[in-house]
Design a protein around this motif. Structure first.
Motif, PDB file in Angstrom:
ATOM      1  N   LEU A  12      31.650  40.664  50.691  1.00 54.87           N
ATOM      2  CA  LEU A  12      32.042  39.340  50.208  1.00 54.87           C
ATOM      3  C   LEU A  12      31.947  38.275  51.197  1.00 54.87           C
ATOM      4  CD1 LEU A  12      35.210  40.062  47.937  1.00 54.87           C
ATOM      5  CD2 LEU A  12      32.869  40.203  47.229  1.00 54.87           C
ATOM      6  N   THR A  33      29.330  43.419  42.192  1.00 54.77           N
ATOM      7  CA  THR A  33      30.039  42.695  43.276  1.00 54.77           C
ATOM      8  C   THR A  33      30.439  43.677  44.501  1.00 54.77           C
ATOM      9  OG1 THR A  33      30.461  41.110  41.797  1.00 54.77           O
ATOM     10  CG2 THR A  33      31.807  41.061  43.904  1.00 54.77           C
ATOM     11  N   THR A  76      37.626  46.671  52.803  1.00 57.17           N
ATOM     12  CA  THR A  76      36.618  47.390  51.758  1.00 57.17           C
ATOM     13  C   THR A  76      36.053  46.111  51.100  1.00 57.17           C
ATOM     14  OG1 THR A  76      37.684  49.528  51.901  1.00 57.17           O
ATOM     15  CG2 THR A  76      36.054  49.133  50.437  1.00 57.17           C
ATOM     16  N   ALA A  77      36.810  45.388  50.317  1.00 53.01           N
ATOM     17  CA  ALA A  77      36.537  44.294  49.526  1.00 53.01           C
ATOM     18  C   ALA A  77      35.534  43.341  50.314  1.00 53.01           C
ATOM     19  CB  ALA A  77      37.513  43.661  48.689  1.00 53.01           C
ATOM     20  N   ASN A 116      42.336  47.515  34.449  1.00 56.99           N
ATOM     21  CA  ASN A 116      43.387  46.397  34.330  1.00 56.99           C
ATOM     22  C   ASN A 116      43.072  45.337  33.307  1.00 56.99           C
ATOM     23  OD1 ASN A 116      45.220  46.143  36.408  1.00 56.99           O
ATOM     24  ND2 ASN A 116      43.892  46.241  37.976  1.00 56.99           N
ATOM     25  N   VAL A 175      39.121  54.234  48.339  1.00 56.44           N
ATOM     26  CA  VAL A 175      39.398  52.603  47.723  1.00 56.44           C
ATOM     27  C   VAL A 175      38.098  52.302  47.051  1.00 56.44           C
ATOM     28  CG1 VAL A 175      39.444  50.542  49.078  1.00 56.44           C
ATOM     29  CG2 VAL A 175      40.971  52.193  49.960  1.00 56.44           C
ATOM     30  N   GLY A 200      43.464  43.874  41.936  1.00 54.00           N
ATOM     31  CA  GLY A 200      43.677  44.897  40.911  1.00 54.00           C
ATOM     32  C   GLY A 200      44.013  46.031  41.270  1.00 54.00           C
ATOM     33  N   PRO A 201      43.526  46.705  42.353  1.00 58.18           N
ATOM     34  CA  PRO A 201      43.878  48.200  42.859  1.00 58.18           C
ATOM     35  C   PRO A 201      45.435  48.437  43.232  1.00 58.18           C
ATOM     36  CG  PRO A 201      42.026  47.564  43.998  1.00 58.18           C
ATOM     37  CD  PRO A 201      42.285  46.036  43.287  1.00 58.18           C
ATOM     38  N   ASP A 233      39.687  40.190  40.966  1.00 60.95           N
ATOM     39  CA  ASP A 233      39.987  41.589  40.330  1.00 60.95           C
ATOM     40  C   ASP A 233      40.047  42.595  41.512  1.00 60.95           C
ATOM     41  OD1 ASP A 233      40.606  40.019  38.069  1.00 60.95           O
ATOM     42  OD2 ASP A 233      38.512  40.847  37.112  1.00 60.95           O
ATOM     43  N   MET A 234      39.068  42.478  42.147  1.00 62.54           N
ATOM     44  CA  MET A 234      38.646  43.591  43.114  1.00 62.54           C
ATOM     45  C   MET A 234      39.745  43.502  44.470  1.00 62.54           C
ATOM     46  SD  MET A 234      34.572  44.018  43.411  1.00 62.54           S
ATOM     47  CE  MET A 234      34.840  43.849  45.309  1.00 62.54           C
ATOM     48  N   ARG A 260      27.794  45.248  46.760  1.00 65.89           N
ATOM     49  CA  ARG A 260      27.131  44.460  47.948  1.00 65.89           C
ATOM     50  C   ARG A 260      27.563  44.791  49.339  1.00 65.89           C
ATOM     51  NH1 ARG A 260      27.327  38.270  46.181  1.00 65.89           N
ATOM     52  NH2 ARG A 260      27.529  38.103  48.511  1.00 65.89           N
ATOM     53  N   ASP A 302      38.718  52.718  43.476  1.00 61.88           N
ATOM     54  CA  ASP A 302      39.707  51.910  42.998  1.00 61.88           C
ATOM     55  C   ASP A 302      38.797  50.636  42.712  1.00 61.88           C
ATOM     56  OD1 ASP A 302      41.625  53.894  43.126  1.00 61.88           O
ATOM     57  OD2 ASP A 302      42.499  53.030  45.139  1.00 61.88           O
ATOM     58  N   MET A 303      37.943  49.928  43.382  1.00 67.58           N
ATOM     59  CA  MET A 303      37.299  48.922  43.457  1.00 67.58           C
ATOM     60  C   MET A 303      36.251  48.660  42.340  1.00 67.58           C
ATOM     61  SD  MET A 303      37.336  47.347  47.161  1.00 67.58           S
ATOM     62  CE  MET A 303      35.562  47.150  46.798  1.00 67.58           C
ATOM     63  N   PRO A 313      39.227  47.487  37.934  1.00 68.98           N
ATOM     64  CA  PRO A 313      39.073  46.083  37.199  1.00 68.98           C
ATOM     65  C   PRO A 313      39.007  46.476  35.953  1.00 68.98           C
ATOM     66  CG  PRO A 313      37.851  45.989  39.050  1.00 68.98           C
ATOM     67  CD  PRO A 313      38.188  47.519  39.134  1.00 68.98           C
ATOM     68  N   GLU A 367      35.961  35.327  39.892  1.00 69.20           N
ATOM     69  CA  GLU A 367      36.826  35.991  39.109  1.00 69.20           C
ATOM     70  C   GLU A 367      36.608  37.599  39.317  1.00 69.20           C
ATOM     71  OE1 GLU A 367      38.619  35.039  36.408  1.00 69.20           O
ATOM     72  OE2 GLU A 367      38.232  33.253  36.607  1.00 69.20           O
ATOM     73  N   VAL A 368      35.552  38.327  39.610  1.00 63.62           N
ATOM     74  CA  VAL A 368      35.485  39.382  40.195  1.00 63.62           C
ATOM     75  C   VAL A 368      36.084  39.639  41.404  1.00 63.62           C
ATOM     76  CG1 VAL A 368      33.712  41.319  40.254  1.00 63.62           C
ATOM     77  CG2 VAL A 368      33.528  39.604  38.659  1.00 63.62           C
ATOM     78  N   ALA A 369      36.145  38.907  42.265  1.00 66.45           N
ATOM     79  CA  ALA A 369      36.623  39.268  43.494  1.00 66.45           C
ATOM     80  C   ALA A 369      38.091  39.211  43.332  1.00 66.45           C
ATOM     81  CB  ALA A 369      35.972  37.974  44.640  1.00 66.45           C
ATOM     82  N   VAL A 402      42.063  48.001  51.102  1.00 59.21           N
ATOM     83  CA  VAL A 402      41.461  47.385  49.928  1.00 59.21           C
ATOM     84  C   VAL A 402      40.984  46.118  50.415  1.00 59.21           C
ATOM     85  CG1 VAL A 402      42.048  46.152  47.889  1.00 59.21           C
ATOM     86  CG2 VAL A 402      42.847  48.361  48.166  1.00 59.21           C
TER      87      VAL A 402
END
Lengths: 198, 198
Positions: free
Chosen positions: A193, B188, A188-189, B168, B157, A164-165, A160-161, B191, B160-161, B165, A156-158, A185
């Motif tokens: 992960l 998250t 970076t995310a 949003n 970025v 969402g941006p 959004d990250m 990490r 934003d991350m 969220p 869920e959080v992944a 984005v």
């Protein structure tokens, strides 16, 4: 009986005409100046016909947006085996869609309604946001299975990250919405992960 | 000259009364039913007084929100030396603020205006979003200096991350806004933003 018009078909056509008129007029005059009167005139129907089906401008706009965005046509996310590439593809397509003034205006109008209306927000989540989110989750689960995403990531959080941006930047107009930005984005995310190297 | 009222002071008091009336009335009737007439009545002034200072309901609401949220009082982010803890503190405070119906309604009203109005969105970015973003960047740079954030992280970025969220989820009402949720977002995101172990 041949020759007798089907009332259901006629009323479907009228509904579609109203929804199309709403999107067209929205693109022309913008949301603050959009009225039920104007939509009725553009669609060639009476105001009462609109009020028979929709309780408010908000619920009409919401359904017009769903029809415009292709209600029920939600497709699975691409899976080429490269998670980063697939996410960039999807987000770049979103950026391109939002660059279309008709889409931009329709989606802004829908958001204005959601921001102020609890019930409509619930419908938005149920009919659009949640089905889309499930497809995103499926893609992330597939990435977990092939070791491109850590097992212990909260999906869920992944989501959004990752998604969402772009929505935020578009809605608040805090910066330019470019392919470069969505690539950053995703990169970076995903740094955090991916599974940790042993 | 003693005894002669200062017209600047009087007009400051009137402005403040109007801004306060706007927030109060918004909390009572909600944004769609908020009118300039209602605000004038609540503030005890004529409609013309309001139109002399503000061109639209949007620009009045915008300034009322800034005054309510404490314009110019933007403070640096806490720095206890623990980046994750500090970010959680700030985001939990945001969640608590948004839980206050007056704040919630005022911020929703401001967002509705921003979504539809380019000029107001520019003002929002210049007067609120950008100064806040600079303070967030300063905190992240401090974390980079002490090795809690990787040197090569794109700070725009990362912000934003970390902060997107919550905004949003609140705006779209896609899920409950809890302390647990913001803790998960921070954990998250961080990490991947921490320096890699050599």
């Amino acid at each position: 009986m041949p020759g007798v018009p089907d009332p259901n078909r006629r009323s479907d056509a009228t509904r579609r005409a109203i929804l199309t008129a709403a999107i067209d007029l929205l693109g022309e005059v913008g949301y603050p100046k959009l009225t039920i009167e104007g939509i009725a005139r553009t669609a060639g129907v009476g105001k009462q016909t609109i009020y028979r089906w929709w309780a408010s401008k908000g619920s009409l706009i919401f359904e017009a947006f769903l029809a415009f965005a292709g209600d029920g046509e939600t497709a699975a996310l691409p899976d080429t085996g490269d998670l980063a590439a697939d996410l960039k593809l999807v987000l770049r397509a979103t950026v391109d869609e939002l660059d279309d003034p008709r889409y931009d205006k329709a989606m802004r109008a829908m958001h204005v309604e959601i921001v102020n209306d609890h019930l409509l927000a619930g419908e938005y989540v149920a009919r659009l946001e949640k089905p889309m989110r499930e497809l995103k989750k499926e893609r992330l689960r597939a990435a977990q299975r092939v070791g491109q995403l850590a097992e212990d990531v909260e999906l869920e959080v992944a989501i959004d990250m990752l998604f969402g941006p772009v929505l935020n930047r578009w809605l608040q107009r805090t910066g330019p919405l470019t392919h470069d930005y969505v690539d950053q984005v995703v990169d970076t995310a995903l740094r955090g992960l991916k599974p940790r190297k042993p």
